[in-house]
Motif scaffolding. Structure first.
Motif, PDB file in Angstrom:
ATOM      1  N   ALA A  16       0.838  -1.200   0.000  1.00  0.00           N
ATOM      2  CA  ALA A  16       0.000   0.000   0.000  1.00  0.00           C
ATOM      3  C   ALA A  16       0.869   1.245   0.000  1.00  0.00           C
ATOM      4  O   ALA A  16       2.018   1.218   0.428  1.00  0.00           O
ATOM      5  N   ALA A  52      -8.402   8.913  -9.409  1.00  0.00           N
ATOM      6  CA  ALA A  52      -8.454   7.488  -9.096  1.00  0.00           C
ATOM      7  C   ALA A  52      -9.353   6.799 -10.115  1.00  0.00           C
ATOM      8  O   ALA A  52     -10.287   7.392 -10.652  1.00  0.00           O
ATOM      9  N   ALA A  88     -11.632   0.072  -9.751  1.00  0.00           N
ATOM     10  CA  ALA A  88     -11.595  -0.373  -8.354  1.00  0.00           C
ATOM     11  C   ALA A  88     -12.830  -1.216  -8.034  1.00  0.00           C
ATOM     12  O   ALA A  88     -12.722  -2.279  -7.419  1.00  0.00           O
ATOM     13  N   LEU A 111       4.462  -1.864  -4.700  1.00  0.00           N
ATOM     14  CA  LEU A 111       4.184  -1.142  -3.464  1.00  0.00           C
ATOM     15  C   LEU A 111       4.804  -1.899  -2.301  1.00  0.00           C
ATOM     16  O   LEU A 111       4.767  -3.134  -2.275  1.00  0.00           O
ATOM     17  N   ILE A 167      -4.065   9.899  -3.850  1.00  0.00           N
ATOM     18  CA  ILE A 167      -4.614   8.601  -4.205  1.00  0.00           C
ATOM     19  C   ILE A 167      -3.996   7.537  -3.307  1.00  0.00           C
ATOM     20  O   ILE A 167      -2.768   7.451  -3.188  1.00  0.00           O
ATOM     21  N   ARG A 214      -3.222   3.751  -2.992  1.00  0.00           N
ATOM     22  CA  ARG A 214      -3.106   2.532  -3.805  1.00  0.00           C
ATOM     23  C   ARG A 214      -2.832   1.386  -2.850  1.00  0.00           C
ATOM     24  O   ARG A 214      -1.968   1.494  -1.988  1.00  0.00           O
ATOM     25  N   GLN A 255      -3.015  -3.188  -2.606  1.00  0.00           N
ATOM     26  CA  GLN A 255      -3.288  -4.487  -3.225  1.00  0.00           C
ATOM     27  C   GLN A 255      -4.213  -5.240  -2.280  1.00  0.00           C
ATOM     28  O   GLN A 255      -3.801  -5.658  -1.216  1.00  0.00           O
ATOM     29  N   ASP A 288      -2.905  -6.728  -8.494  1.00  0.00           N
ATOM     30  CA  ASP A 288      -3.561  -5.543  -9.033  1.00  0.00           C
ATOM     31  C   ASP A 288      -3.888  -4.636  -7.860  1.00  0.00           C
ATOM     32  O   ASP A 288      -4.133  -5.103  -6.742  1.00  0.00           O
ATOM     33  N   ASP A 289      -3.881  -3.343  -8.104  1.00  0.00           N
ATOM     34  CA  ASP A 289      -4.082  -2.372  -7.030  1.00  0.00           C
ATOM     35  C   ASP A 289      -5.416  -1.661  -7.141  1.00  0.00           C
ATOM     36  O   ASP A 289      -5.875  -1.357  -8.241  1.00  0.00           O
ATOM     37  N   GLU A 339      -7.257   1.845  -6.471  1.00  0.00           N
ATOM     38  CA  GLU A 339      -6.913   3.257  -6.368  1.00  0.00           C
ATOM     39  C   GLU A 339      -8.143   3.981  -5.857  1.00  0.00           C
ATOM     40  O   GLU A 339      -9.199   3.939  -6.493  1.00  0.00           O
TER      41      GLU A 339
END
Length: 190
Positions: free
Chosen positions: A29, A38, A43, A98, A127, A129, A131, A138-139, A141
């Motif tokens: 993160a 974002a 998301a 991250l 923002i 971010r 996982q 993939d993250d 946001e």
């Protein structure tokens, strides 16, 4: 975590996490200050897809559920697990990964350990971010603002309040947090 937060941070901690489902985890993160947008639709799609996969895989029953599957399906499930782990490693090697950070989050925001608070002022936009699953590289946001920051025992912390999210994304986030909470409870019982 049972730290003694400074008064301003303790008030924000209560506003973000009291009277709502909150989960603590160590996840990749970070927070990027700035006015970038974002990807809210992505998301929401990520959280909904993750929920569908976890439902199909029988996340809570683990090996007991696999024992009920035919042998071929068990092998395919195990191969898929290995493939996802390998894909995740490859993506993390080729992209800016991250760092895994302790955090606590709810549908209202999160508390995040950071290398340093970089002098971010209260109200700074940016923002978040993160996982949401260790097996999926993939993250999420999500737009957030800095609600508080503190240095506690040499560790910098940020309290980030999510900016208003669409109701469908908030619902998907709430369901994801509920799944995380169930896994935490199940792990403590074992």
């Amino acid at each position: 975590m049972s730290a003694h937060w400074p008064d301003a941070a303790a008030g924000v901690e209560a506003a973000l996490f009291d009277e709502t489902l909150a989960c603590e985890a160590i996840l990749p993160a970070g927070f990027a200050p700035g006015t970038g947008a974002a990807q809210l639709q992505q998301a929401e799609a990520l959280l909904k897809g993750l929920a569908q996969v976890e439902d199909l895989r029988g996340e809570d029953s683990g090996e007991e559920k696999r024992g009920e599957l035919p042998q071929l399906a068990q092998r395919m499930d195990a191969k898929l697990d290995l493939l996802l782990v390998l894909l995740g490693r490859l993506v993390r090697q080729s992209a800016h990964a991250l760092p895994a950070q302790p955090l606590r989050w709810s549908v209202h925001g999160l508390r995040l350990a950071v290398p340093d608070d970089a002098g971010l002022a209260i109200g700074s936009a940016g923002i978040v971010r993160l996982q949401p699953s260790e097996w999926l590289p993939d993250d999420l946001e999500l737009p957030a603002t800095v609600a508080a920051s503190a240095l506690v025992d040499g560790q910098a912390w940020l309290w980030l309040r999510f900016r208003p999210l669409p109701a469908s994304l908030e619902d998907a986030l709430e369901r994801h947090l509920f799944r995380m909470h169930r896994r935490e409870v199940a792990a403590r019982r074992r």
